[in-house]
Design an enzyme around this catalytic site. Sequence first.
Site, PDB file in Angstrom:
ATOM      1  N   HIS A 290      22.151 -23.823  14.372  1.00 17.39           N
ATOM      2  CA  HIS A 290      21.404 -24.404  15.497  1.00 17.39           C
ATOM      3  C   HIS A 290      22.226 -25.519  16.139  1.00 17.39           C
ATOM      4  O   HIS A 290      23.228 -25.958  15.591  1.00 17.39           O
ATOM      5  CB  HIS A 290      20.017 -24.884  15.061  1.00 17.39           C
ATOM      6  CG  HIS A 290      20.009 -26.030  14.098  1.00 17.39           C
ATOM      7  ND1 HIS A 290      20.468 -25.932  12.808  1.00 17.39           N
ATOM      8  CD2 HIS A 290      19.598 -27.319  14.236  1.00 17.39           C
ATOM      9  CE1 HIS A 290      20.328 -27.091  12.188  1.00 17.39           C
ATOM     10  NE2 HIS A 290      19.815 -27.966  13.041  1.00 17.39           N
TER      11      HIS A 290
ATOM     12  N   HIS B 273      21.954 -28.758  16.772  1.00 16.69           N
ATOM     13  CA  HIS B 273      22.001 -30.191  16.450  1.00 16.69           C
ATOM     14  C   HIS B 273      23.429 -30.646  16.127  1.00 16.69           C
ATOM     15  O   HIS B 273      24.193 -29.939  15.479  1.00 16.69           O
ATOM     16  CB  HIS B 273      21.059 -30.519  15.286  1.00 16.69           C
ATOM     17  CG  HIS B 273      19.608 -30.537  15.692  1.00 16.69           C
ATOM     18  ND1 HIS B 273      18.582 -30.404  14.781  1.00 16.69           N
ATOM     19  CD2 HIS B 273      19.030 -30.675  16.913  1.00 16.69           C
ATOM     20  CE1 HIS B 273      17.420 -30.458  15.441  1.00 16.69           C
ATOM     21  NE2 HIS B 273      17.672 -30.612  16.727  1.00 16.69           N
TER      22      HIS B 273
ATOM     23  N   ASP C 299      24.642 -32.684  14.040  1.00 22.05           N
ATOM     24  CA  ASP C 299      25.095 -32.758  12.645  1.00 22.05           C
ATOM     25  C   ASP C 299      25.424 -31.371  12.079  1.00 22.05           C
ATOM     26  O   ASP C 299      25.757 -31.244  10.896  1.00 22.05           O
ATOM     27  CB  ASP C 299      24.067 -33.491  11.760  1.00 22.05           C
ATOM     28  CG  ASP C 299      22.727 -32.789  11.662  1.00 22.05           C
ATOM     29  OD1 ASP C 299      22.204 -32.353  12.707  1.00 22.05           O
ATOM     30  OD2 ASP C 299      22.200 -32.653  10.538  1.00 22.05           O
ATOM     31  N   HIS C 300      25.350 -30.333  12.918  1.00 19.61           N
ATOM     32  CA  HIS C 300      25.762 -28.988  12.506  1.00 19.61           C
ATOM     33  C   HIS C 300      26.884 -28.440  13.389  1.00 19.61           C
ATOM     34  O   HIS C 300      27.432 -27.382  13.095  1.00 19.61           O
ATOM     35  CB  HIS C 300      24.556 -28.020  12.536  1.00 19.61           C
ATOM     36  CG  HIS C 300      23.485 -28.450  11.582  1.00 19.61           C
ATOM     37  ND1 HIS C 300      23.241 -27.817  10.376  1.00 19.61           N
ATOM     38  CD2 HIS C 300      22.618 -29.496  11.624  1.00 19.61           C
ATOM     39  CE1 HIS C 300      22.264 -28.447   9.735  1.00 19.61           C
ATOM     40  NE2 HIS C 300      21.866 -29.475  10.472  1.00 19.61           N
TER      41      HIS C 300
ATOM     42  N   HIS D  62      12.377 -25.532  13.908  1.00 15.85           N
ATOM     43  CA  HIS D  62      13.154 -26.780  13.878  1.00 15.85           C
ATOM     44  C   HIS D  62      13.808 -26.959  15.251  1.00 15.85           C
ATOM     45  O   HIS D  62      13.668 -27.994  15.887  1.00 15.85           O
ATOM     46  CB  HIS D  62      14.186 -26.679  12.761  1.00 15.85           C
ATOM     47  CG  HIS D  62      15.098 -27.856  12.630  1.00 15.85           C
ATOM     48  ND1 HIS D  62      14.683 -29.068  12.133  1.00 15.85           N
ATOM     49  CD2 HIS D  62      16.412 -28.010  12.936  1.00 15.85           C
ATOM     50  CE1 HIS D  62      15.715 -29.910  12.134  1.00 15.85           C
ATOM     51  NE2 HIS D  62      16.772 -29.296  12.617  1.00 15.85           N
TER      52      HIS D  62
ATOM     53  N   ASP E 118      18.536 -25.601   8.824  1.00 10.96           N
ATOM     54  CA  ASP E 118      17.473 -26.605   8.680  1.00 10.96           C
ATOM     55  C   ASP E 118      16.087 -25.956   8.757  1.00 10.96           C
ATOM     56  O   ASP E 118      15.131 -26.577   9.231  1.00 10.96           O
ATOM     57  CB  ASP E 118      17.611 -27.698   9.752  1.00 10.96           C
ATOM     58  CG  ASP E 118      18.785 -28.634   9.472  1.00 10.96           C
ATOM     59  OD1 ASP E 118      19.481 -28.438   8.455  1.00 10.96           O
ATOM     60  OD2 ASP E 118      19.003 -29.559  10.272  1.00 10.96           O
TER      61      ASP E 118
ATOM     62  N   HIS F  63      21.328 -29.218   4.267  1.00 10.85           N
ATOM     63  CA  HIS F  63      21.316 -30.617   3.806  1.00 10.85           C
ATOM     64  C   HIS F  63      21.041 -30.719   2.307  1.00 10.85           C
ATOM     65  O   HIS F  63      20.348 -29.874   1.733  1.00 10.85           O
ATOM     66  CB  HIS F  63      20.213 -31.417   4.519  1.00 10.85           C
ATOM     67  CG  HIS F  63      20.480 -31.681   5.960  1.00 10.85           C
ATOM     68  ND1 HIS F  63      21.070 -32.837   6.411  1.00 10.85           N
ATOM     69  CD2 HIS F  63      20.235 -30.927   7.059  1.00 10.85           C
ATOM     70  CE1 HIS F  63      21.169 -32.800   7.734  1.00 10.85           C
ATOM     71  NE2 HIS F  63      20.666 -31.644   8.152  1.00 10.85           N
TER      72      HIS F  63
HETATM   73 FE    FE Z   1      20.465 -31.041  10.260  1.00 13.71          FE
HETATM   74 ZN    ZN Z   2      18.866 -29.879  12.565  1.00 19.51          ZN
END
Ligand code: FE
Ligand code: ZN
Length: 256
Positions: A57, A59, A61-62, A115, A134, A172
């Site tokens: 996805h 985001h 942080d990915h 998400h 996530d 995570h």
């Molecule tokens: Fe994440």
């Molecule tokens: Zn995420």
Amino acid sequence: MSRPIITLVPCLADNYCVLLHAPESGETVAIDAPSAEPIKSELGKHGWRLSGIFITHHHNDHTAGCQALKDHFACTITGPETEAERIPALGRGVSEGSALSFGGHSVEVIETPGHTLGHVSYHIPELKVAFTGDTLFALGCGRVFEGDPQMMFASMQKLAALPDDTAIYCGHEYTLSNARFALSIEPENAALVAHVKDVEAKRAAGVPTLPTTIALEKATNPFLRTASTAIRARLGLIGAPDWQVFARLRELKNKA
Ligand code: FE
Ligand code: ZN
């Protein structure tokens, strides 16, 4: 065909990138790219060249490592086509049923929205492994940012329908905090109590709690246990639809 090597690369505060390496073809694929440096350094240790990245996805942080990894390895970046504008350097957009492969094995794309609206999971049936980003976490699930609880519940159910012995890698290392919440919801679940001891030991030793399995999650993860009478009684939702039990759990976890 020998089994691919699977390595977890801790990135940022609590993210994971998963590296898959097929010794025969030499292919190496990363699931998500939270940060380029730790991924490059892990690849360097093994002498692997990155051939592709599968993004779950959009985001940051990915995806923050996408551009630098593509510049360095000229790898193909694959991710949900509906999030194409938000995933740096995306080369190939996918959706449910798109045909992907890794090391001679077919990779199924499973749409798991909630998400984010475009979130996808990747399943490699022959290797009995899935990457759930996530959406499904060990002992938990992702926050519902873009979808609604009913949508997220349906996505979790799709993943729960994978074979019991499927190994699950998520995005995570949230397992310990998820475990505390799970225990507060279902303290009488003996499988959960036993499993949390194992999670605590792993974290105390500084090792990842992943992978988990579908069987273990169905036995211990409250978000997959909405049919449990004990959970329903605790929440005062005995006769409610499963998705409402799920929604209440998500709400309580947000406040935990
Ligand atoms: Fe994440
Ligand atoms: Zn995420």
